[in-house]
Design a protein around this motif. Structure first.
Motif, short mmCIF file in Angstrom:
data_model
loop_
_atom_site.label_atom_id
_atom_site.label_comp_id
_atom_site.label_asym_id
_atom_site.label_seq_id
_atom_site.Cartn_x
_atom_site.Cartn_y
_atom_site.Cartn_z
N GLU A 41 -21.38 -39.69 -77.49
CA GLU A 41 -20.12 -38.53 -77.20
C GLU A 41 -19.00 -38.84 -78.21
N VAL A 42 -18.79 -37.51 -78.62
CA VAL A 42 -17.32 -37.66 -79.41
C VAL A 42 -16.34 -36.94 -78.82
N ALA A 43 -15.29 -37.48 -78.90
CA ALA A 43 -13.96 -36.95 -78.34
C ALA A 43 -13.21 -36.30 -79.57
N LEU A 44 -12.92 -34.79 -79.60
CA LEU A 44 -12.23 -34.15 -80.54
C LEU A 44 -10.98 -33.78 -79.93
N THR A 45 -10.07 -33.97 -80.80
CA THR A 45 -8.67 -33.39 -80.22
C THR A 45 -7.90 -32.57 -81.34
N PHE A 46 -7.66 -31.37 -81.02
CA PHE A 46 -6.70 -30.75 -81.98
C PHE A 46 -5.40 -31.06 -81.47
N VAL A 47 -4.47 -31.03 -82.69
CA VAL A 47 -3.07 -31.29 -82.47
C VAL A 47 -2.36 -30.81 -83.42
N ASP A 48 -1.08 -30.90 -83.49
CA ASP A 48 -0.29 -30.28 -84.34
C ASP A 48 0.09 -31.15 -85.59
N ASP A 49 0.83 -30.79 -86.92
CA ASP A 49 1.11 -31.71 -87.73
C ASP A 49 2.01 -32.69 -87.36
N ALA A 50 3.12 -32.68 -86.28
CA ALA A 50 3.94 -33.78 -86.02
C ALA A 50 3.14 -34.80 -85.34
N GLU A 51 2.20 -34.49 -84.59
CA GLU A 51 1.41 -35.33 -83.67
C GLU A 51 0.22 -36.26 -84.63
N ILE A 52 -0.18 -35.44 -85.59
CA ILE A 52 -1.07 -36.25 -86.55
C ILE A 52 -0.34 -37.11 -87.53
N HIS A 53 1.01 -36.48 -87.84
CA HIS A 53 2.00 -37.57 -88.49
C HIS A 53 2.00 -38.54 -88.00
N ARG A 54 2.54 -38.76 -86.57
CA ARG A 54 2.95 -39.78 -85.86
C ARG A 54 1.56 -40.73 -85.86
N LEU A 55 0.35 -40.15 -85.56
CA LEU A 55 -0.86 -41.24 -85.68
C LEU A 55 -1.10 -41.75 -87.00
N ASN A 56 -1.04 -40.99 -88.08
CA ASN A 56 -1.14 -41.59 -89.25
C ASN A 56 -0.41 -42.79 -89.58
N LYS A 57 0.82 -42.59 -89.34
CA LYS A 57 1.98 -43.46 -89.52
C LYS A 57 1.66 -44.70 -88.45
N ASP A 58 1.44 -44.43 -87.26
CA ASP A 58 1.13 -45.68 -86.42
C ASP A 58 -0.23 -46.27 -86.55
N TYR A 59 -1.23 -45.55 -87.05
CA TYR A 59 -2.71 -46.34 -87.15
C TYR A 59 -2.82 -46.51 -88.66
N ARG A 60 -2.30 -46.08 -89.57
CA ARG A 60 -2.80 -46.21 -90.95
C ARG A 60 -1.56 -46.63 -92.03
N GLY A 61 -0.32 -46.27 -91.24
CA GLY A 61 0.87 -46.99 -92.10
C GLY A 61 1.25 -46.07 -93.31
#
Length: 165
Positions: A41-61
């Motif tokens: 199973e693959v979970a795919l989520t479409f988000v906006d730039d603000a959310e992916i920015h937050r995730l990129n910062k939180d999980y990848r620094g």
């Protein structure tokens, strides 16, 4: 069980037709076939730039938006804790055993990139999805050889699906 797609659209910036889910399922099936993956199973989520920015910062620094993030469930990195599930009987399974991972795509970034590269949004989202799927399987692009291998695999799946540049 076969390859399953769990799809979520958490962005409201760009309207995506419901028929696109069928295209994503096709891409998952084709990429799975190419890699010899028949179940998961693959979970795919479409988000906006603000959310992916937050995730990129939180999980990848990394303090900026990106186009796609992948979080594999089946790999064990050196900084990741081992998670052990207690099962009551031999018939029970680890609840995450079939989960390949999560792919997060910024639809805003995909739209901008599709315009920059001169192809459709559908092709760009398909490219990012297959790219993310290959990351779930352990592929990476840290050097020229691994990038060339990953690019060839992505393009083969996209061509088979009729998503040309």
């Amino acid at each position: 069980m076969s390859l399953q797609l769990e799809w979520n659209n958490e962005q409201e910036t760009i309207d995506l037709p419901k028929s696109f889910v069928e295209r994503l399922e096709q891409l998952l099936r084709l990429a799975g076939e190419a890699e010899g993956i028949a179940e998961g199973e693959v979970a795919l989520t479409f988000v906006d730039d603000a959310e992916i920015h937050r995730l990129n910062k939180d999980y990848r620094g990394i303090d900026r938006p990106t186009d796609v993030l992948s979080f594999a469930m089946q790999e064990e990195g050196e900084d990741e804790p081992d998670i052990v599930f207690e099962v009551e009987s031999e018939d029970e399974q680890d609840p995450f055993s079939g989960m390949l991972g999560d792919i997060i795509i910024s639809v805003e970034r995909a739209k901008a990139q599709s315009e920059e590269y001169g192809h459709s949004l559908e092709r760009e989202l398909g490219f990012l999805f297959v790219h993310g799927f290959l990351h779930l399987l352990g592929y990476d692009h840290q050097d020229a050889a691994s990038e060339a291998e990953m690019t060839a695999k992505q393009e083969a799946v996209l061509q088979k699906a009729g998503l040309h540049r």
